[in-house]
Write an enzyme that holds these catalytic residues in place. Structure first.
Site, PDB file in Angstrom:
ATOM      1  N   LYS A 145     -20.307 -17.452  -0.763  1.00 12.49           N
ATOM      2  CA  LYS A 145     -21.754 -17.301  -0.617  1.00 12.49           C
ATOM      3  C   LYS A 145     -22.394 -16.336  -1.615  1.00 12.49           C
ATOM      4  CE  LYS A 145     -22.291 -18.354   4.260  1.00 12.49           C
ATOM      5  NZ  LYS A 145     -22.639 -17.790   5.565  1.00 12.49           N
TER       6      LYS A 145
ATOM      7  N   GLY B 166     -13.304  -3.985  -0.129  1.00 10.61           N
ATOM      8  CA  GLY B 166     -14.677  -3.474  -0.080  1.00 10.61           C
ATOM      9  C   GLY B 166     -14.995  -2.503  -1.203  1.00 10.61           C
TER      10      GLY B 166
ATOM     11  N   ARG C  47       0.817  -1.214   0.000  1.00 14.46           N
ATOM     12  CA  ARG C  47       0.000   0.000   0.000  1.00 14.46           C
ATOM     13  C   ARG C  47       0.854   1.270   0.000  1.00 14.46           C
ATOM     14  NH1 ARG C  47      -4.890  -2.330   3.877  1.00 14.46           N
ATOM     15  NH2 ARG C  47      -6.040  -3.167   2.112  1.00 14.46           N
TER      16      ARG C  47
ATOM     17  N   GLY D 151     -10.112  -9.815  -1.774  1.00 13.65           N
ATOM     18  CA  GLY D 151      -9.016 -10.302  -0.941  1.00 13.65           C
ATOM     19  C   GLY D 151      -8.564 -11.710  -1.297  1.00 13.65           C
TER      20      GLY D 151
HETATM   21  P1  ADP Z   1     -13.045 -12.596  -2.332  1.00 19.13           P
HETATM   22  O1  ADP Z   1     -12.349 -12.343  -1.023  1.00 19.13           O
HETATM   23  O2  ADP Z   1     -12.062 -12.699  -3.466  1.00 19.13           O
HETATM   24  O3  ADP Z   1     -14.140 -11.624  -2.610  1.00 19.13           O
HETATM   25  P2  ADP Z   1     -14.794 -14.568  -1.156  1.00 19.13           P
HETATM   26  O4  ADP Z   1     -14.380 -14.115   0.196  1.00 19.13           O
HETATM   27  O5  ADP Z   1     -16.159 -14.280  -1.611  1.00 19.13           O
HETATM   28  O6  ADP Z   1     -13.724 -14.059  -2.256  1.00 19.13           O
HETATM   29  O7  ADP Z   1     -14.668 -16.150  -1.253  1.00 19.13           O
HETATM   30  C1  ADP Z   1     -13.486 -16.867  -1.005  1.00 19.13           C
HETATM   31  C2  ADP Z   1     -13.746 -18.113  -0.214  1.00 19.13           C
HETATM   32  O8  ADP Z   1     -14.674 -18.973  -0.857  1.00 19.13           O
HETATM   33  C3  ADP Z   1     -12.477 -18.926  -0.073  1.00 19.13           C
HETATM   34  O9  ADP Z   1     -12.139 -18.988   1.294  1.00 19.13           O
HETATM   35  C4  ADP Z   1     -12.826 -20.293  -0.634  1.00 19.13           C
HETATM   36  O10 ADP Z   1     -12.286 -21.351   0.109  1.00 19.13           O
HETATM   37  C5  ADP Z   1     -14.331 -20.303  -0.536  1.00 19.13           C
HETATM   38  N1  ADP Z   1     -14.926 -21.273  -1.461  1.00 19.13           N
HETATM   39  C6  ADP Z   1     -14.820 -21.297  -2.796  1.00 19.13           C
HETATM   40  N2  ADP Z   1     -15.449 -22.355  -3.314  1.00 19.13           N
HETATM   41  C7  ADP Z   1     -15.985 -23.040  -2.283  1.00 19.13           C
HETATM   42  C8  ADP Z   1     -16.753 -24.246  -2.181  1.00 19.13           C
HETATM   43  N3  ADP Z   1     -17.118 -24.950  -3.263  1.00 19.13           N
HETATM   44  N4  ADP Z   1     -17.122 -24.657  -0.946  1.00 19.13           N
HETATM   45  C9  ADP Z   1     -16.752 -23.941   0.133  1.00 19.13           C
HETATM   46  N5  ADP Z   1     -16.037 -22.794   0.107  1.00 19.13           N
HETATM   47  C10 ADP Z   1     -15.647 -22.349  -1.095  1.00 19.13           C
HETATM   48 MG    MG Z   2     -12.896 -12.868   1.012  1.00 18.22          MG
END
Ligand code: ADP
Ligand code: MG
Length: 400
Positions: free
Chosen positions: A200, A381, A39, A358
């Site tokens: 999710k 965010g 950063r 992230g």
């Molecule tokens: P980002 O931080 O890039 O926005 P998210 O926080 O939404 O991404 O999602 C990342 C998480 O989703 C990871 O920890 C990963 O392990 C989990 N994940 C991805 N696919 C699955 C799955 N099929 N079942 C459970 N967890 C999952």
């Molecule tokens: Mg995340």
């Protein structure tokens, strides 16, 4: 989009002027030391360009969540040494953000010197965007520069209020980020593909809803794909799945249909009975063959290959969220494979690829392709809110 001012709009000689520069110094810390100075490196070009032109630069940043009170464990003086090291010059720590101490410090700084103000979140006026608080800070500066895109989704005094009180400019990192994001979703080259993965659906509803109206291909992976599969009547066994969002998933698929956006869901998947590295129960199967005691943990190899072919037909890709539980082997395979395909297409010049989030950034680094994408956003965010189609207050204020 291009309606904000940049450092190009400043005079060549800034001697005698004080620049208030909002930067992101919220560094990840362990045992009192920063573990990553990315950063600071991001803000370096802006800071040095201003000091080279003779301005006195006052750095303004938040650090942690002190909730409007002084907190000795969250003072920005903790990162002073890191800023010194990255900039290659000594900066002065100023334990206030306004008032006589700041005024005296400015008197001591010479042209081209840098002062680091105290954590702006020590004062409640920061997060409440109190106009009087912003005025108190603004009184010390001749102009304001915002180089912290990662904080631009907050309408705070240091991100929004100040931009309304002083001549305001986007710093170089902010400028680069806004250009990259505009090239991805503002006025992108068509066709556009979006990859949305992660755990999710509920955390990315607004992202999905915004994207169906903007992209030709919506590739859904990760845990959220299970919710969509379940909505289509697929038995996803023990998989992470939000069954209460079936209607929502169906609505999104209907909207995509109307908008001419193709939704891609996996047709083969990698499953296991327990969530562990390389479990005995690991197997690859068709989505219709998942047993009731199995979990879908990654997109299967055939689907990944087909998704790679989709990317080959596209000019622009925007990616948020891993396709599988990539932290645990071998459930990183789909994410790694598709990321490498995207990186190769980017290198060959056929694809503009922008990614953020992230875990997404960590996944791209794990795949060894973080440097090969056109742009990877370090803003969590703010990046997501931008993917939701929101006008970020810190960016809107720069436009005036
Ligand atoms: P980002 O931080 O890039 O926005 P998210 O926080 O939404 O991404 O999602 C990342 C998480 O989703 C990871 O920890 C990963 O392990 C989990 N994940 C991805 N696919 C699955 C799955 N099929 N079942 C459970 N967890 C999952
Ligand atoms: Mg995340």
């Amino acid at each position: 989009m291009s309606s904000f001012k940049t450092l190009d709009d400043l005079p060549a000689d800034l001697t005698g002027q004080v620049a208030l520069v909002r930067v992101d110094l919220n560094l990840p810390m362990k045992d009192g030391a920063a573990t990553d100075v990315t950063r600071v490196e991001a803000a370096k070009p802006t800071i040095l360009e201003l000091t080279d032109k003779g301005a006195k630069v006052l750095l303004l940043a938040h650090f942690g969540r002190p909730k409007g009170q002084r907190n000795s464990t969250m003072t920005t003086s903790f990162v002073q040494g890191d800023v010194d090291a990255v900039l290659g010059k000594e900066i002065m720590f100023i334990p206030e953000v306004m008032g006589p101490v700041v005024e005296q410090s400015i008197g001591i700084l010479r042209a081209g010197d840098i002062g680091l103000l105290e954590n702006v979140r020590f004062w409640p006026g920061e997060e409440s965007n109190d106009p009087d608080f912003a005025k108190g800070i603004a009184a010390h500066g001749d102009f304001y520069v915002n180089d912290a895109f990662s904080a631009a989704h907050r309408a705070h005094a240091s991100t929004e209020g100040l931009a309304r009180l002083l001549p305001a400019y986007a710093g170089r990192a902010m400028e680069e980020e806004l250009k990259a994001l505009d090239a991805a979703l503002g006025a992108p080259e068509q066709p556009v593909a979006a990859v949305v993965g992660g755990a999710k659906v509920s955390s990315k509803l607004d992202v999905l809803t915004n994207l169906v109206g903007k992209v030709q291909h919506l590739i859904i992976g990760g845990g959220m794909a299970n919710t969509f599969l379940a909505a289509k009547g697929v038995d996803v066994g023990k998989s992470l799945c939000e069954h209460d969002l079936t209607d929502t998933a169906n609505r999104i698929m209907d909207e995509a249909d109307h908008a001419g956006c193709t939704v891609h869901l996996p047709y083969d998947v990698v499953v296991a009975k327990e969530f562990a590295a390389n479990p005995d129960s690991l197997r690859t199967c068709n989505v219709h063959e998942v047993a009731s005691d199995e979990m879908i943990l990654d997109v299967g190899p055939q689907a990944v290959e087909a998704l790679g072919d989709v990317l080959k037909t596209c000019r622009t890709l925007v990616w948020n969220g891993p396709l599988g539980a990539f932290e645990t082997e071998p459930f990183d395979a789909a994410t790694v494979a598709l990321a490498r395909t995207a990186a190769a297409l980017t290198e060959s010049g056929s694809l503009i690829s922008v990614a953020g989030g992230g875990d997404t950034v960590a996944a791209l680094a794990h795949a060894g392709v973080k440097e090969d994408f056109t742009f990877v956003s370090a803003a969590g965010g703010a990046f997501l809110e931008w993917m939701e189609g929101k006008d970020l207050p810190g960016v809107a204020a720069l436009r005036g």
